[in-house]
Design a protein around this motif. Structure first.
Motif, short mmCIF file in Angstrom:
data_model
loop_
_atom_site.label_atom_id
_atom_site.label_comp_id
_atom_site.label_asym_id
_atom_site.label_seq_id
_atom_site.Cartn_x
_atom_site.Cartn_y
_atom_site.Cartn_z
N HIS A 88 0.83 -1.21 0.00
CA HIS A 88 0.00 0.00 0.00
C HIS A 88 0.85 1.25 0.00
O HIS A 88 1.33 1.71 1.03
N HIS A 117 -9.54 -1.06 0.76
CA HIS A 117 -9.41 -0.20 1.95
C HIS A 117 -10.67 -0.36 2.80
O HIS A 117 -11.77 -0.06 2.32
N ASP A 171 1.26 2.77 3.60
CA ASP A 171 0.41 3.89 3.18
C ASP A 171 1.09 5.21 3.49
O ASP A 171 0.43 6.22 3.70
#
Lengths: 471, 413
Positions: free
Chosen positions: A118, A282, A362
């Motif tokens: 991610h 997500h 992320d």
């Protein structure tokens, strides 16, 4: 003509090779598509194919290191031989081929290259201006037609910083503002002028889907504005995709007359229905993940990995039963209501429940220290009495992400025949004091902390930035 | 009215009243590796605590018969960590829409975050699990943000927690201040100079102001008066600045107005290390900052190391999405990036205590200091280690959190 041609050149190659849990280490990855077939229709021609090529480098022998294979073993005093981009031998006493680079691995630890499932590197590039903010196509709740790779800026100066953290492969996704945000892409981290040069050959596309707060906040005024609105939105999109797929399937069966009109949104979703495009979802809350698993069942696809999955630990059994991985943070939480129930033992409990745990970042900062996040999660799990080994925790940032991206046949572990994606650590990677010292990408030394000439800079870096990795 | 407020703030500023337990309690922590920070580490050391204060630290401390014994063999004992830039307690974790750090307006020096501090906030307990016993809690915003306070992260009321209020005036000189300057950094610094000059004018000509015989001031009198303790050098000014030119502006302003300054952020502080060292200005930073932006193209991971080598007082104020508990990992990463272990430990204990004027009672394990300390399972900077027990003002505090309860509910048996 086979059905697969509907999606894209790359995914079609991948589907044959990247079956889940593939054991065929050593199978040749597909070579980059070069020429377009002489096809009548656009859908039959290559779709932004990879032009990645292995960078040439001498063979490498690393001697007398602790080798953490991520395939079950941690081997002290062992050597590893990399020849033409492949791991060719792991053993106590290996001889260096002529012309090989020999590295003294005494005191060093060797792991596979780290893989982040991610990332938004390139689509939210540094220096962080609005002009380079290309990750969220917030013009419609469903934008399955957009491809993240078309937003990636290969000169993002965050890329070399991630390499210095031992990362060799990343999955770049569109943002989470939409229910279905578009296709994601698996990239290598190398100096490059074009995104195509970075595309991991054979890696299937992903599609980014998002639950919960983000889409309903972004689209509050036009809908969806609620979680039930989110669900209705996914279902409507896949109902349309089912019809589209059927239209194409019947045309492809006999190819009579003109083909149906191409629709990029449905093309992506039909790829999901065919299992050619992996769903990367997500989703924070346990109850929402359970609905998404039901949604997948309704339309006959599987969710490859939930992402963020703050509450994955509440439904480890469901994840295990569906074969869906959970890509989680080590310790982020509390920044919004759906992240409220974060616990440090999330990955550990998911693992203990028999599901695949993954530590993702992320974050352009976090991607520089994935080993540290794995360490945080591992020790938290062990303190909670969960059975998590060092090999398990290493797999959270190597083999498991490779599986989630459909590239585990080629990378993610150190086994003979696998790609030589290798990190040499100054010490135990689960210690805060250790650094990635050397990083090999398919045998090519892409980063060497001890040699500034082997610390690549993007065009953006030139003439204006400090050596970010310091000394 | 304004005069009263002025007096009140002076009183509050100089007050440094730490409530210690009423009941006499003597605790002896024995056998651990003691890191006093103020001196060399002691193997198999003893820390003796009485009535909330440290009484003795050493390898041959006589243990009174009435002492409660805490066995720490194999453990490390350190001062409680001091987080120089926390928001624990100011809101509901980091939930958007629940923050307690902003007052509308870009010049709000009289705004003090104290009244929004919730002693029962979940993130206070979470911060403690990382060995953080004390925090500097500051306002946020755009320009002259207001006043920070210092509090111990234990206690049932704000009054019990507070150590000093105000503890610092927080001024933002990053690119976020450009808007307050009308679109430029130079506009922001010009506005700041106007504010400082007007505060002095107000002080000097209070009578004229009361009788409206004075040019209009650049801010309401109450806001200007809140700048006076800083202008007298009594109140620390925290300048948020990342770029070298912003840091230089902060240094210049500090010299021009005789301010006691601290740089928070300091992404490019390494470029000005000798100037900062000469000016005695500490820098509070996040050791992992490496990503270039137009507010800091010179970001580099060894910033803290370079500053320390130049003699700057470095404070580690790790600020990441994992929360305040990760302060110790900020220190560990500073070591990873070249700082010595002792300097990194100093940077989360005595360094911030000195910078905020608390070193008489905080930041090290020394006799007479407040008994804030942590017993760790090992090296506090390592992932393998955890805070096992913690004492704040001599009382053991809980290291259980709501997260612990969730974990226990869902952990497979």
């Amino acid at each position: 003509m086979a059905r697969w041609i509907l999606t894209a050149w790359l995914p079609l190659v991948a589907v044959g090779c990247a079956s889940a849990g593939g054991t065929g280490a050593g199978a040749a990855p597909p070579s980059p598509a070069t020429a377009a077939p002489s096809a009548r229709h656009s859908f039959e021609r290559p779709q932004y194919p990879s032009t990645y090529q292995r960078r040439s480098f001498p063979d490498v022998l690393i001697r007398n290191a602790t080798i953490m294979t991520a395939a079950g073993s941690e081997l002290p005093g062992t050597s590893i031989l990399l020849v033409e981009g492949r791991v060719v031998a792991i053993g106590a006493d290996l001889a260096a081929p002529a012309g090989a680079m020999v590295i003294d691995g005494t005191g060093k630890f060797i792991t596979p290259g780290l893989i982040d499932t991610h990332s938004h590197l390139g689509v939210y590039a540094a220096p962080g201006t609005q002009a380079e903010s290309d990750g969220n196509e917030l013009t419609n709740p469903v934008t399955a037609e957009v491809w993240a790779e078309h937003s990636v800026w290969p000169q993002d100066p965050q890329i070399p910083l991630a390499v210095a953290g031992g990362v060799t492969v990343m999955h770049v996704l569109p943002g989470s503002g939409n229910l279905i945000g578009g296709r994601s892409v698996t990239l290598r981290l190398l100096p490059a002028r074009t995104v195509q040069e970075l595309k991991f050959p054979g890696a299937p596309h992903g599609v980014k889907m998002a639950c919960g707060e983000n889409p309903k906040r972004v689209y509050a005024s036009r809908g969806p504005s609620t979680r039930m609105g989110n669900m209705a939105g996914y279902r409507a999109a896949f109902i349309a995709a089912e019809a589209y797929r059927q239209r194409w399937d019947s045309w492809l069966a006999n190819r009579r007359g003109d083909p149906p009109a191409r629709d990029l949104r449905n093309e992506t979703l039909a790829g999901v229905l065919r299992g050619e495009i992996l769903v990367q979802n997500h989703c924070y809350r346990a109850d929402e993940m359970a609905f998404m698993l039901d949604l997948a069942q309704e339309f006959g696809f599987t969710i490859r990995s939930f992402h963020h999955a703050i509450e994955a630990y509440k439904i480890g059994d469901l994840l295990a039963a569906h074969g869906t991985a959970a890509s989680v943070w080590a310790d982020w939480g509390g920044f919004k209501m759906e992240a409220f129930d974060e616990i440090l033992e999330n990955a550990g409990i998911v693992h203990a429940a028999g599901a695949r745990a993954i530590i993702h970042t992320d974050s352009p900062d976090g991607i520089q220290r994935m080993n540290q996040d794995a360490a945080k999660a591992m020790f938290a799990a062990q303190r909670a009495g969960l059975s998590v080994s060092r090999n398990d925790a290493l797999r959270w940032i190597t083999a498991n992400p490779a599986w989630a991206l459909g590239i585990d046949e080629w990378t993610g572990t150190l086994e003979v025949g696998k790609m030589a994606d290798v990190v040499v650590w100054s010490g135990d990677p689960f210690s805060i004091y250790s650094k990635a010292e050397k990083v090999f990408a398919e045998g090519y030394l892409v980063f060497d902390r001890l040699d500034p000439s082997r610390q690549f800079m993007t065009d953006f870096n030139l003439g204006q930035t400090a050596p970010g990795v310091g000394r | 009215m304004t005069g009263l407020r002025y007096n009140l703030s002076t009183v509050l500023m100089t007050a440094c009243v730490v409530a210690t337990p009423a009941a006499a309690q003597t605790i002896a922590i024995t056998g651990g590796t003691v890191i006093p920070v103020a001196g060399p580490r002691i193997t198999a050391g003893t820390v003796l605590i009485r009535d909330g204060r440290i009484v003795a630290v050493g390898s041959d401390v006589a243990i009174p018969a009435d002492a409660i014994l805490v066995e720490a063999t194999g453990n490390w004992v350190t001062p409680g960590l001091i987080h120089a830039a926390t928001q624990a307690g100011l809101g509901v974790r980091g939930l958007q829409g629940f923050g307690e750090r902003i007052r509308s307006g870009d010049v709000t020096p009289a705004f003090n975050v104290r009244d929004g501090l919730d002693p029962h906030a979940l993130d206070i307990a979470v911060a403690r699990t990382g060995g953080v016993s004390t925090g500097v809690l500051g306002p946020a915003g755009s320009f002259v943000n207001g006043q920070a306070v210092v509090a111990d992260l234990a206690g049932g009321t704000v009054g019990e927690m507070l150590i000093r209020s105000p503890a610092a005036l927080v001024i933002n000189l990053t690119s976020a201040a450009r808007e307050a300057g009308g679109g430029s950094r130079a506009g922001a610094t010009a506005r700041l100079r106007d504010l400082f000059r007007d505060a002095r004018t107000l002080e000097a000509r209070r009578g004229d102001w009361t009788q409206a015989r004075i040019q209009p001031l650049s801010a309401p009198a109450g806001e200007l008066e809140a700048l006076l303790p800083a202008l007298r050098g009594e109140l620390l000014v925290v300048f948020q600045a990342d770029r070298d030119l912003d840091i230089l502006n902060a240094i210049t302003l500090a010299e021009e107005f005789s301010l006691r300054a601290l740089i928070h952020g300091g992404v490019e502080a390494w470029k000005l290390a000798p100037r900062l060292a000469a000016a005695g200005i500490p820098v509070a930073l996040t050791p992992n900052t490496s990503i270039p932006s137009f507010d800091g193209l010179g970001a580099r991971l060894d910033n803290a190391t370079l500053l320390r080598e130049a003699g700057v007082e470095v404070i580690i104020a790790q600020n990441d999405s994992g929360g305040e508990r990760n302060l110790r990992y900020g220190a560990g990463n500073a070591v990873r990036n070249g700082m010595s272990w002792d300097d990194a430990m100093h940077a989360v204990t005595l360094g911030p205590a000195r910078a905020f004027g608390l070193a008489g009672e905080y930041g090290s394990l020394e006799p007479n200091k407040i008994a804030n300390l942590v017993i760790w399972s090992g090296d506090p900077f390592e992932f393998a280690s955890a805070a096992e027990r913690m004492f704040i003002r001599g009382r053991e505090v809980s290291l259980r959190t709501r997260e612990t309860e969730l974990m226990e509910r869902y952990r497979p048996r």
